[in-house]
Design a protein around this motif. Structure first.
Motif, PDB file in Angstrom:
ATOM      1  N   PRO A   1      -4.943  39.469 -36.720  1.00 54.04           N
ATOM      2  CA  PRO A   1      -5.722  39.939 -35.565  1.00 54.04           C
ATOM      3  C   PRO A   1      -6.612  41.136 -35.890  1.00 54.04           C
ATOM      4  N   PHE A   2      -6.205  41.955 -36.855  1.00 56.95           N
ATOM      5  CA  PHE A   2      -7.023  43.113 -37.219  1.00 56.95           C
ATOM      6  C   PHE A   2      -8.306  42.675 -37.927  1.00 56.95           C
ATOM      7  N   VAL A   3      -8.215  41.596 -38.703  1.00 55.35           N
ATOM      8  CA  VAL A   3      -9.407  41.065 -39.384  1.00 55.35           C
ATOM      9  C   VAL A   3     -10.295  40.333 -38.385  1.00 55.35           C
ATOM     10  N   LEU A   4      -9.692  39.511 -37.522  1.00 57.23           N
ATOM     11  CA  LEU A   4     -10.472  38.763 -36.530  1.00 57.23           C
ATOM     12  C   LEU A   4     -11.183  39.703 -35.557  1.00 57.23           C
ATOM     13  N   ALA A   5     -10.578  40.863 -35.293  1.00 57.92           N
ATOM     14  CA  ALA A   5     -11.172  41.819 -34.353  1.00 57.92           C
ATOM     15  C   ALA A   5     -12.467  42.425 -34.883  1.00 57.92           C
ATOM     16  N   GLU A   6     -12.774  42.196 -36.155  1.00 59.93           N
ATOM     17  CA  GLU A   6     -14.025  42.705 -36.717  1.00 59.93           C
ATOM     18  C   GLU A   6     -15.224  41.871 -36.279  1.00 59.93           C
ATOM     19  N   THR A   7     -14.956  40.661 -35.750  1.00 63.49           N
ATOM     20  CA  THR A   7     -16.062  39.785 -35.350  1.00 63.49           C
ATOM     21  C   THR A   7     -15.964  39.287 -33.911  1.00 63.49           C
ATOM     22  N   LYS A   8     -14.766  39.371 -33.311  1.00 64.06           N
ATOM     23  CA  LYS A   8     -14.637  38.829 -31.956  1.00 64.06           C
ATOM     24  C   LYS A   8     -13.433  39.431 -31.236  1.00 64.06           C
ATOM     25  N   THR A   9     -13.387  39.168 -29.933  1.00 68.02           N
ATOM     26  CA  THR A   9     -12.225  39.496 -29.110  1.00 68.02           C
ATOM     27  C   THR A   9     -11.769  38.220 -28.411  1.00 68.02           C
ATOM     28  N   VAL A  10     -10.483  38.173 -28.078  1.00 66.85           N
ATOM     29  CA  VAL A  10      -9.930  37.009 -27.385  1.00 66.85           C
ATOM     30  C   VAL A  10      -9.074  37.495 -26.221  1.00 66.85           C
ATOM     31  N   THR A  11      -9.371  36.982 -25.039  1.00 65.70           N
ATOM     32  CA  THR A  11      -8.547  37.267 -23.868  1.00 65.70           C
ATOM     33  C   THR A  11      -7.784  36.006 -23.482  1.00 65.70           C
TER      34      THR A  11
ATOM     35  N   ILE B   1       0.487  36.152 -24.161  1.00 64.22           N
ATOM     36  CA  ILE B   1      -0.687  37.031 -24.099  1.00 64.22           C
ATOM     37  C   ILE B   1      -0.714  37.990 -25.289  1.00 64.22           C
ATOM     38  N   GLU B   2       0.431  38.614 -25.577  1.00 65.24           N
ATOM     39  CA  GLU B   2       0.487  39.572 -26.684  1.00 65.24           C
ATOM     40  C   GLU B   2       0.298  38.871 -28.031  1.00 65.24           C
ATOM     41  N   SER B   3       0.772  37.639 -28.142  1.00 66.01           N
ATOM     42  CA  SER B   3       0.693  36.919 -29.416  1.00 66.01           C
ATOM     43  C   SER B   3      -0.712  36.414 -29.724  1.00 66.01           C
ATOM     44  N   ARG B   4      -1.450  36.019 -28.682  1.00 67.54           N
ATOM     45  CA  ARG B   4      -2.720  35.329 -28.903  1.00 67.54           C
ATOM     46  C   ARG B   4      -3.950  36.193 -28.638  1.00 67.54           C
ATOM     47  N   SER B   5      -3.801  37.296 -27.936  1.00 65.80           N
ATOM     48  CA  SER B   5      -4.960  38.145 -27.634  1.00 65.80           C
ATOM     49  C   SER B   5      -5.426  38.887 -28.884  1.00 65.80           C
ATOM     50  N   ILE B   6      -6.728  39.173 -28.927  1.00 71.85           N
ATOM     51  CA  ILE B   6      -7.301  39.953 -30.025  1.00 71.85           C
ATOM     52  C   ILE B   6      -8.113  41.090 -29.418  1.00 71.85           C
ATOM     53  N   SER B   7      -7.772  42.311 -29.814  1.00 72.52           N
ATOM     54  CA  SER B   7      -8.442  43.497 -29.286  1.00 72.52           C
ATOM     55  C   SER B   7      -9.049  44.301 -30.430  1.00 72.52           C
ATOM     56  N   THR B   8     -10.181  44.927 -30.154  1.00 67.62           N
ATOM     57  CA  THR B   8     -10.805  45.787 -31.162  1.00 67.62           C
ATOM     58  C   THR B   8     -10.101  47.137 -31.249  1.00 67.62           C
ATOM     59  N   ASP B   9      -9.256  47.432 -30.281  1.00 64.06           N
ATOM     60  CA  ASP B   9      -8.471  48.670 -30.303  1.00 64.06           C
ATOM     61  C   ASP B   9      -7.236  48.440 -31.178  1.00 64.06           C
ATOM     62  N   ARG B  10      -7.202  49.070 -32.327  1.00 67.43           N
ATOM     63  CA  ARG B  10      -6.121  48.829 -33.283  1.00 67.43           C
ATOM     64  C   ARG B  10      -4.760  49.283 -32.742  1.00 67.43           C
ATOM     65  N   ILE B  11      -4.756  50.333 -31.941  1.00 68.23           N
ATOM     66  CA  ILE B  11      -3.486  50.812 -31.386  1.00 68.23           C
ATOM     67  C   ILE B  11      -2.910  49.781 -30.419  1.00 68.23           C
ATOM     68  N   ILE B  12      -3.770  49.241 -29.559  1.00 65.19           N
ATOM     69  CA  ILE B  12      -3.320  48.206 -28.616  1.00 65.19           C
ATOM     70  C   ILE B  12      -2.824  46.979 -29.369  1.00 65.19           C
ATOM     71  N   GLN B  13      -3.549  46.603 -30.414  1.00 65.22           N
ATOM     72  CA  GLN B  13      -3.157  45.428 -31.195  1.00 65.22           C
ATOM     73  C   GLN B  13      -1.820  45.647 -31.894  1.00 65.22           C
ATOM     74  N   LYS B  14      -1.623  46.834 -32.425  1.00 63.83           N
ATOM     75  CA  LYS B  14      -0.367  47.152 -33.113  1.00 63.83           C
ATOM     76  C   LYS B  14       0.811  47.120 -32.141  1.00 63.83           C
ATOM     77  N   ARG B  15       0.618  47.678 -30.954  1.00 62.06           N
ATOM     78  CA  ARG B  15       1.689  47.670 -29.957  1.00 62.06           C
ATOM     79  C   ARG B  15       2.011  46.254 -29.499  1.00 62.06           C
ATOM     80  N   ALA B  16       0.991  45.406 -29.431  1.00 62.90           N
ATOM     81  CA  ALA B  16       1.220  44.011 -29.038  1.00 62.90           C
ATOM     82  C   ALA B  16       2.125  43.312 -30.046  1.00 62.90           C
ATOM     83  N   LEU B  17       1.878  43.545 -31.329  1.00 61.95           N
ATOM     84  CA  LEU B  17       2.711  42.931 -32.361  1.00 61.95           C
ATOM     85  C   LEU B  17       4.146  43.452 -32.292  1.00 61.95           C
TER      86      LEU B  17
END
Length: 228
Positions: free
Chosen positions: A148-158, A106-122
């Motif tokens: 994921p930070f670039v992809l989050a500019e156009t989409k999210t993935v759950t 989940i942490e590896s493949r999810s994409i969030s627009t929240d940069r803090i959440i994305q950073k913690r996932a990595l």
């Protein structure tokens, strides 16, 4: 009689001699100071020696200290269900391994627009990747091509993990579905994926490692592919 008179006269002269009296006074006054100074030096030396012995003892104890990792199992409500030192556990419950591997996916493949959440996932996923391992190289290469930070500019993935099953003592298979949405919330697609994961255990030895990966479970190899 004459002899006694002579002795009495000598004693009287001795007591009246100012030089002798001064010497006696100096001896009584400063001799006591010298004795006190000598006693103080002896006490200081003993105190220093005691402090040195204690310091050496503490240093030896510190170098021999050992951090004992604990494994904590929680129930669905987040309450502690089991607690024991990792060294005392002969066999780790497979439910714990499944949970860790599912969260890793989940942490590896999810994409969030929240940069803090994305950073913690990595940060979380790298805690399970040994340096220089095949899995670390695989994940690093994947992230470099799918930032994921670039992809989050156009989409999210759950990510929804459906199964995590053991293939052997050290190999596991995970399957999941990824759902992508654009930033307006419209569905882009749904895709199913499968991964083969190899693991090993190594007890953490530092406070930071215990907090990040208390079980000492490390992913040594991983590969995933989309299911048709």
């Amino acid at each position: 009689m004459i002899r006694r008179a002579d002795m009495k006269s000598e004693n009287t002269n001795y007591e009246l001699n100012p030089y002798i009296n001064a010497r006696r006074e100096w001896t009584e006054r400063y001799g006591d100071y010298i004795t006190r100074a000598r006693n103080w030096r002896v006490a200081a030396a003993m105190s220093f020696l005691t402090t040195l012995i204690l310091a050496v003892g503490l240093s030896i104890t510190a170098t021999q200290s050992k951090i004992i990792p604990y494994i904590i199992e929680v129930d669905k409500l987040g309450k502690v269900a089991a607690l024991a030192p990792a060294e005392e556990l002969k066999q780790i419950d497979t439910k714990i391994i499944k949970s860790i591997l599912a969260n890793f996916i989940i942490e590896s493949r999810s994409i969030s627009t929240d940069r803090i959440i994305q950073k913690r996932a990595l940060e979380k996923i790298y805690a399970y990747l040994p340096r220089g391992s095949s899995a670390a190289t695989y994940i690093k290469d994947y992230i470099s091509h799918n930032n994921p930070f670039v992809l989050a500019e156009t989409k999210t993935v759950t990510v929804e993990v459906s199964t995590v099953l053991p293939l052997s003592e050290k190999s596991w298979q995970a399957e999941w579905q990824e759902t992508s949405h654009d930033l307006q919330g419209s569905l882009i697609n749904r895709k199913k994926w499968k991964a083969i994961i190899s693991i090993e255990f190594s007890s953490p030895t530092t406070e930071a490692a215990i907090i990040a990966n208390p079980l000492g479970l490390f992913i040594t190899q991983i590969s995933w592919a989309q299911q048709l």
